[in-house]
Structure formats: C-alpha cells, structure tokens
Scaffold this motif. Sequence first.
Motif, PDB file in Angstrom:
ATOM      1  N   SER A 277     -37.019  11.340  74.444  1.00  9.66           N
ATOM      2  CA  SER A 277     -36.051  12.037  73.879  1.00  9.66           C
ATOM      3  C   SER A 277     -34.576  11.714  74.310  1.00  9.66           C
ATOM      4  O   SER A 277     -34.422  10.815  75.413  1.00  9.66           O
ATOM      5  N   GLN A 278     -33.493  12.379  73.727  1.00  8.27           N
ATOM      6  CA  GLN A 278     -32.388  12.241  74.167  1.00  8.27           C
ATOM      7  C   GLN A 278     -32.191  13.170  75.723  1.00  8.27           C
ATOM      8  O   GLN A 278     -33.331  13.755  75.826  1.00  8.27           O
ATOM      9  N   SER A 279     -31.380  12.849  76.505  1.00  6.95           N
ATOM     10  CA  SER A 279     -31.022  13.582  77.768  1.00  6.95           C
ATOM     11  C   SER A 279     -30.595  14.971  77.533  1.00  6.95           C
ATOM     12  O   SER A 279     -29.634  15.136  76.829  1.00  6.95           O
ATOM     13  N   ARG A 280     -31.098  15.900  78.335  1.00  9.70           N
ATOM     14  CA  ARG A 280     -30.801  17.418  77.946  1.00  9.70           C
ATOM     15  C   ARG A 280     -30.129  17.374  79.031  1.00  9.70           C
ATOM     16  O   ARG A 280     -30.665  17.509  80.378  1.00  9.70           O
ATOM     17  N   LEU A 281     -28.879  17.834  79.295  1.00  9.69           N
ATOM     18  CA  LEU A 281     -28.029  17.960  80.491  1.00  9.69           C
ATOM     19  C   LEU A 281     -27.650  19.633  80.751  1.00  9.69           C
ATOM     20  O   LEU A 281     -27.737  20.249  79.755  1.00  9.69           O
ATOM     21  N   TYR A 282     -27.836  19.785  82.043  1.00  9.30           N
ATOM     22  CA  TYR A 282     -27.730  20.927  82.511  1.00  9.30           C
ATOM     23  C   TYR A 282     -26.825  21.312  83.958  1.00  9.30           C
ATOM     24  O   TYR A 282     -26.983  20.278  84.706  1.00  9.30           O
ATOM     25  N   LEU A 283     -26.137  22.518  84.087  1.00  9.57           N
ATOM     26  CA  LEU A 283     -25.448  22.692  85.303  1.00  9.57           C
ATOM     27  C   LEU A 283     -26.266  23.702  85.842  1.00  9.57           C
ATOM     28  O   LEU A 283     -26.377  24.995  85.261  1.00  9.57           O
ATOM     29  N   LEU A 284     -26.537  23.578  86.879  1.00 12.77           N
ATOM     30  CA  LEU A 284     -27.393  24.793  87.826  1.00 12.77           C
ATOM     31  C   LEU A 284     -26.473  25.399  88.811  1.00 12.77           C
ATOM     32  O   LEU A 284     -25.874  24.682  89.738  1.00 12.77           O
ATOM     33  N   SER A 285     -25.796  26.339  88.455  1.00 12.58           N
ATOM     34  CA  SER A 285     -24.549  27.132  89.272  1.00 12.58           C
ATOM     35  C   SER A 285     -25.183  28.097  90.399  1.00 12.58           C
ATOM     36  O   SER A 285     -25.757  28.997  89.885  1.00 12.58           O
ATOM     37  N   LEU A 286     -24.975  27.684  91.619  1.00  7.90           N
ATOM     38  CA  LEU A 286     -25.083  28.634  92.899  1.00  7.90           C
ATOM     39  C   LEU A 286     -24.073  29.136  93.188  1.00  7.90           C
ATOM     40  O   LEU A 286     -24.159  29.793  94.557  1.00  7.90           O
ATOM     41  N   LYS A 287     -22.858  28.988  92.792  1.00  5.52           N
ATOM     42  CA  LYS A 287     -21.514  29.333  93.234  1.00  5.52           C
ATOM     43  C   LYS A 287     -21.604  30.819  93.906  1.00  5.52           C
ATOM     44  O   LYS A 287     -21.267  31.207  94.917  1.00  5.52           O
TER      45      LYS A 287
END
Length: 295
Positions: free
Chosen positions: A178-188
């Motif tokens: 598939s296409q790349s599915r991009l995510y940001l996992l924020s723990l700030k």
Amino acid sequence: MNIGTKTKSGLLQKAQSVLADVTPTFSKWAKRSGFARAAILSPCSTSEGKFYYTTDAVGFSAREMAMLTETQEFWLSTLSKAFEWQCFSRDFNELDKFDGLFEDDVLAQINKIFFLPFRNKANPMLFVVVELEDDNDLNLPPSSEMAVTLKNIVEFKNQEKKILAKFDKNIEAGLELSQSRLYLLSLKVCIEEQLSSLELPGDELRHLVTRAITDAAQTIVSPLFRSPNCCQTGSMGEIKVVLFAKDEEDEQLLAYHISRTLLGLLGSKATKQILLLSAGLCPNKAGTIEFLCKC
C-alpha cells in the motif's frame, strides 16, 4: 600513495560496519544479560552547568529516568575514578547518598546499586544496575568486557547508515502492499506531566531528558510495528510511525495498544493523554524516508 595505510583504513571501516550490524540495542542487551533495572548516564554541558542524565534505560519509569539527573560534581565525587565495578550496599548503609534519585518506595526495596564508568577516562559515561531485595544475585561480567560491549552499544546506537538501510528495505517491501500511512505519536503532554514536579535546571537539560524518554518509548513500542512498518524518534516528545496495510488501520485500537505498552514508562494517568495523529499518505520511498528522518 601509502597502500598499507589505505588497506588498513578500508578493513577498519568494514569491521566497524559489521560490528554495527550485529550490535544490539541497549534494552535488548540488558534484558538478555539479566539486568531488570539498568541505565546509562551520559555527561552533558548546558548553560546551567555540567550534568549527568539518563540516555538509555530498562525497568525505569520516565520520572525515574529524570530523577537520576545530577551534577557531574555529585557523580564524580560519589564514585571513584577507577574503571571498575563499584558497589553501594544497604548492608553497609551506603544508600543514603542516593536519596532523591529514586522514588521512596523503590529506594526502600533496593539492596545494591552497581556502577561502572566506561568509554572516556576524562569524561566517563556511567552504567548503573539496581538490585532489589527480591532479585537473584546479579551475575556481573568482568568490567573490561562489559566496558567494550557498552562502548559499542553507545557508538552504534544512532548510526545513520544502519537506520537508513533498514528503512530503505522495509519501505520498498511495504510499498508493494500500500501507500505509506504516516502518523505522529505525540507523548509531549505525557512527558511534561511526568516532569512537572521535578526541578530540572534549564530548558536545555529538560530537552535532553525529554528526548531520552521519547527514545525509551520508541524502543518499547517498536515491536508493535513489525516489518515492513517503521517507527523512529522525532522531535520533542514525538515518534514518527509508518504503516503499510491494504485495509485502513483502526486508529483508536492502535492508540489503545500503544498506551498499554507504555504503562510502565509513563503511568496510567499520563498514557490517557497519548495522541496518535494522522499525517497523511505518501506514495513513494523518498518522501517516506524524509518523513521518518526529518526532525
């Protein structure tokens, strides 16, 4: 032309490359070696002074990692200059000097703390192993052998070529799905909550500690993203995630699994504030690698 020197240089580079490929991460090595609570403290200089802070850890919460931050003067006056194992034991009433570096309930359970300075005689890093009352006696390898292993782990931890080669291979395989599915996992918010009651001198040191905690979180969650999926520490409390799947991911379910995995590091209250944010789709390898590696 000095052919002999050139040959030696080439062989050295090849040997270093092979060594980088087989050197484990700190967490894998520590667990394999039977160290349930272990850490590496690294020296740093900021505008507020010179400190040691936790750069790698297993068995410590984020708050405990931050609590080990102390001045270089404290650590270098507490430990001898010998590059040998140094032990502080409850039996000899030697643990009082570490009040404030551990939570009270943890300190009450500590039987011994072992330290091993390594890597740089003028400005050493410190390997720390904690033995609790209920633990079996630790089997500590010879200090010289341990120092070589630790030095390799530290030097190859963030080797860019090694990281890029792994991403390159995974992303090529993933794009066939598939296409790349991009995510940001924020723990700030989670990390800020863990650090809120601690006095860390200056923003520079707080930034370094936050980065180290984010690295620890990335190490913990990475098994959730099996190849060809990828994850990498980003900037200030963020982890970059790339997923490949024919069907769309259940983001709520994924966030739940991530939160459960990070309970030991961040605690139940803080993990409720973890955010998994979609950053879109990418159809090619170059863009995916740029997303992962750009801070």
